[in-house]
Design a protein around this motif. Structure first.
Motif, PDB file in Angstrom:
ATOM      1  N   ARG A 241       9.131  -6.879 -43.614  1.00  0.00           N
ATOM      2  CA  ARG A 241       8.883  -8.434 -42.642  1.00  0.00           C
ATOM      3  C   ARG A 241       7.854  -8.899 -42.131  1.00  0.00           C
TER       4      ARG A 241
ATOM      5  N   ASP B 279      10.274  -7.005 -50.087  1.00  0.00           N
ATOM      6  CA  ASP B 279      11.349  -6.154 -48.775  1.00  0.00           C
ATOM      7  C   ASP B 279      10.455  -5.936 -47.937  1.00  0.00           C
TER       8      ASP B 279
ATOM      9  N   PRO C  87       7.996   1.286 -34.483  1.00  0.00           N
ATOM     10  CA  PRO C  87       8.208   3.162 -35.835  1.00  0.00           C
ATOM     11  C   PRO C  87       7.920   2.278 -37.443  1.00  0.00           C
ATOM     12  N   ASP C  88       7.485   1.130 -37.110  1.00  0.00           N
ATOM     13  CA  ASP C  88       7.746   1.530 -38.771  1.00  0.00           C
ATOM     14  C   ASP C  88       6.300  -0.159 -39.115  1.00  0.00           C
TER      15      ASP C  88
ATOM     16  N   ASP D  70       4.325   6.533 -43.695  1.00  0.00           N
ATOM     17  CA  ASP D  70       4.231   7.681 -45.002  1.00  0.00           C
ATOM     18  C   ASP D  70       3.735   7.290 -46.144  1.00  0.00           C
TER      19      ASP D  70
ATOM     20  N   ASP E 211       6.186  -4.704 -41.864  1.00  0.00           N
ATOM     21  CA  ASP E 211       7.157  -4.155 -41.346  1.00  0.00           C
ATOM     22  C   ASP E 211       8.483  -3.471 -42.093  1.00  0.00           C
ATOM     23  N   ARG E 212       8.215  -1.999 -42.708  1.00  0.00           N
ATOM     24  CA  ARG E 212       9.011  -1.086 -43.727  1.00  0.00           C
ATOM     25  C   ARG E 212       9.104  -0.288 -43.457  1.00  0.00           C
ATOM     26  N   HIS E 213      10.118   0.430 -43.532  1.00  0.00           N
ATOM     27  CA  HIS E 213      10.683   1.870 -42.986  1.00  0.00           C
ATOM     28  C   HIS E 213       9.490   3.041 -43.674  1.00  0.00           C
ATOM     29  N   ASP E 214       9.443   2.692 -45.021  1.00  0.00           N
ATOM     30  CA  ASP E 214       8.672   3.599 -44.903  1.00  0.00           C
ATOM     31  C   ASP E 214       6.592   3.468 -44.636  1.00  0.00           C
TER      32      ASP E 214
END
Length: 399
Positions: free
Chosen positions: A330, A328, A370-371, A353, A347-350
């Protein structure tokens, strides 16, 4: 699924014995940030201690006359010979990457009077962009922004379209700091020179890990840091390359005393020194230059081509693991190993964190907003097992 185990790859790795030459900490399970700060060599710990006791402590101020003042060009020539493909007298060590970028870009702009544009890609490292913007404001020039695919970089076609008869200077990175894209330096340089422009190459993410032939490629100007793959230590000074044929044409803007023809005359008025010394400014950062000597010597002993071969294998293994463990995420880097340096970005949204949690576990990648999680692999100090441990931790943080 991965087709080869980390254990098998480490067993076949001809550079594996060199990992024992680096200082390690048992609390670090996987160091995946060698493209930001390289591990220290054990030899450097001894070299710095010996310098403090044997030169600084005993020779005191006499050391400047005996050897220290010559270190920027002595080490510069070593760096040029081993990893830059530069003949003697074209590389000097000193200042930060930021300061050297300013010096060379400003000098190049002034050497192209009447031209109104500076060209740089929007994906370049912030310092490079900020310096270009500042110089454009100082000199009343326009910045021509080059847009690229975020997972790639400036291709020869994109560069050629951006360079015009108004272009004074082009500023590009050999390896893109985020995507890892490896630019075609000879082709882009030739296109710029054909248009009458000069190119300043930032080698910070390629020096010491990608074979480079500055003289053969016709490069005009280059700058790079020494604390990544050259293992010079935090804040170790950067280097500048100025092609011999340009040295008499350019005049750098920071007129410090050691860049004068006769520094100790303390005379009135500035007269630049001939050759590469004319691009120096202040007192050499001697302690900061010491550690990189050990890494330059190590690269010379194994050969930069062997370093590159392992670099490609390490990043290919990381991509293979990412495909298997992080479907999942990129891949924000070129998939072809020939088209990237020694790091990849996923790249991954989390990811922003989980990076602090990974650091607490002793798994140390880097984060680029950003990610993006960046996996930087230094071939002489990194094992395939480290890559595997790190990628599993990213896929299953806290497991």
């Amino acid at each position: 699924m991965t087709t080869t185990s980390a254990a098998d790859l480490d067993r076949l790795d001809v550079l594996a014995p060199h990992r024992a030459l680096f200082l390690r900490d048992d609390d670090v399970a996987a160091y995946l940030d060698g493209n930001s700060l390289g591990r220290p060599l054990l030899a450097s710990r001894g070299r710095i201690a010996d310098f403090i006791a044997g030169q600084w402590g005993s020779r005191l101020i006499r050391g400047w006359d005996e050897s220290w003042l010559e270190l920027p060009t002595v080490i510069g020539d070593d760096l040029g010979r081993v990893v830059l493909g530069a003949a003697p007298g074209q590389v000097t060590i000193g200042d930060s990457t930021t300061v050297l970028l300013y010096k060379l870009i400003r000098a190049a702009v002034d050497a192209r009077p009447g031209r109104t544009e500076l060209a740089i890609d929007r994906a370049n490292f912030p310092t490079d962009r900020y310096i270009v913007e500042g110089i454009a404001e100082e000199r009343g020039l326009t910045v021509r922004w080059i847009d690229t695919d975020a997972a790639a970089g400036v291709t020869p076609e994109i560069a050629a379209a951006a360079i015009t008869d108004n272009t004074a200077v082009v500023v590009l990175s050999h390896v893109a700091y985020r995507s890892g894209y490896l630019a075609e330096v000879p082709t882009i340089t030739a296109a710029a020179r054909a248009a009458g422009a000069l190119v300043v190459w930032d080698l910070s993410h390629s020096v010491g890990v990608v074979p480079t032939e500055l003289d053969a490629w016709g490069v005009d100007l280059a700058v790079g840091c020494t604390y990544k793959y050259l293992n010079g230590g935090p804040g170790s000074p950067a280097f500048a390359y100025v092609r011999a044929g340009l040295q008499g044409e350019l005049r750098q803007p920071i007129q410090g005393w050691l860049g004068t023809r006769d520094a100790f005359a303390m005379g009135q008025g500035y007269e630049p020194a001939d050759g590469i010394r004319g691009f120096t400014s202040g007192t050499p950062p001697v302690l900061g230059m010491l550690a990189m000597r050990d890494m330059i010597a190590l690269i010379e002993s194994v050969g930069i081509d062997a370093v590159r071969t392992k670099s490609e294998a390490l990043t290919a293994f990381a991509v293979e693991l990412a495909d298997d463990l992080l479907p999942d995420a990129r891949l924000a880097s070129p998939r072809d190993a020939d088209m990237r340096g020694s790091h990849i970005t996923l790249d991954r949204h989390d990811f922003g964190d989980i990076v602090p949690r990974l650091w607490d576990q002793g798994v140390i990648p880097d984060f680029r907003g950003p990610d993006g999680i960046r996996i930087g692999l230094s071939p002489l100090s990194t094992s395939f097992a480290e890559v595997e441990i790190g990628m599993f931790a990213i896929a299953y943080p806290g497991a």
